[in-house]
Design an enzyme around this catalytic site. Structure first.
Site: not given
Ligand code: KIV
Length: 265
Positions: A46-47, A85, A114, A116, A183
């Site tokens: 989600d970056s 994500d 993934k 959090e 992280e």
């Molecule tokens: O969204 C992302 O790129 C991430 C990484 C920073 C691990 O979660």
């Protein structure tokens, strides 16, 4: 035919002390090159809210955004496993989480999702993994909660928060998680968690003892507006993009990345 990396491969890489290399990608062209350079896992993170959409956090990202990017990435990957994500507010309870995870896997074609969080996500992780969804957890600095954390800071420096992170990591493993991203975590804490878990730890600003490393692609090629301390620009010394990705992959495998200057002590 090339064999695809799976969660089983990741676990055996940990057992054999082989470092796992992850890098983000959000489009077909980069995904193809990254896969060709031998990166083990591509993260459709989600970056993308920051590096593709230009927001100042990952909070505005929607499930549809991740699906859009993931389905561009996955068909390009012959070997890499693709992790997608679950974005902010898309997994507030087990039913919502599994519905959205199914969308990431069925529409986005992702191989693993993934999310959090620690303790608060145990029931959700248990529910998803029991129904056959591979899950990577994410502890330490969890960017979706940046407004609650009060900024992008190192996590787990105090005795209580370090203890909580170790407990969370073990509980997530017991709930069925297949890996855990750490992280912005002090090196000694990441080391303890890595030794305590059977599942792989993937570090980003968590030291080289982690079983693998992940970076955001735009940080790794030096084009992010802000370069966090834990990143390095591999697009140097006259390298082209495939060579930079190869150099990053080799540096993770030979443990020259991360160096001390990219770690928190
Ligand atoms: O969204 C992302 O790129 C991430 C990484 C920073 C691990 O979660």
């Amino acid at each position: 035919m090339t064999k695809r990396i799976t969660v089983k491969t990741l676990r055996s890489m940990k057992q054999n002390s082989e470092k796992i290399v992850l890098l983000t990608a959000y489009d077909a062209s980069f995904a193809r090159v990254i896969d060709e350079q031998g990166v083990d896992v591509i993260l459709v993170g989600d970056s993308l809210g920051m590096v593709m959409q230009g927001h100042d956090s990952t909070v505005p990202v929607r499930v549809d955004d991740i699906i859009y990017h993931s389905k561009s990435v996955v068909p390009q990957c012959k070997r890499a496993m693709v992790m997608a994500d679950l974005p902010f507010m898309s997994y507030t309870n087990p039913n919502q989480a599994i519905k959205n995870a199914a969308r990431l896997m069925q529409e986005g074609l992702a191989h693993i999702v993934k999310l959090e969080g620690g303790e608060a996500q145990l029931e959700t992780v248990r529910h998803m993994t029991r129904h056959g969804v591979p899950v990577c957890a994410h502890l330490g600095l969890t960017p979706q909660t940046v407004h609650k954390l009060g900024g992008y800071r190192v996590q787990g420096r105090e005795e209580d928060s370090a203890k909580q992170m170790r407990t969370d990591a073990l509980a997530l493993q017991d709930a069925g998680a297949d890996a855990v991203v750490l992280e912005c975590v002090p090196v000694d804490l990441a080391e303890k968690i890595t030794h305590e878990l059977e599942i792989p730890t993937i570090g980003i600003g968590a030291g080289r003892v982690c079983d693998g490393q992940v970076l955001v692609l735009q940080d790794m090629i030096g084009i992010s507006s802000l370069a966090p301390k834990f990143t390095a620009n591999f697009l140097v010394d006259g390298r082209n993009i495939p060579e930079a990705i190869k150099a990053y992959t080799q540096a993770v495998r030979d443990e020259s990345f991360p160096a001390d200057e990219q770690c928190f002590f």
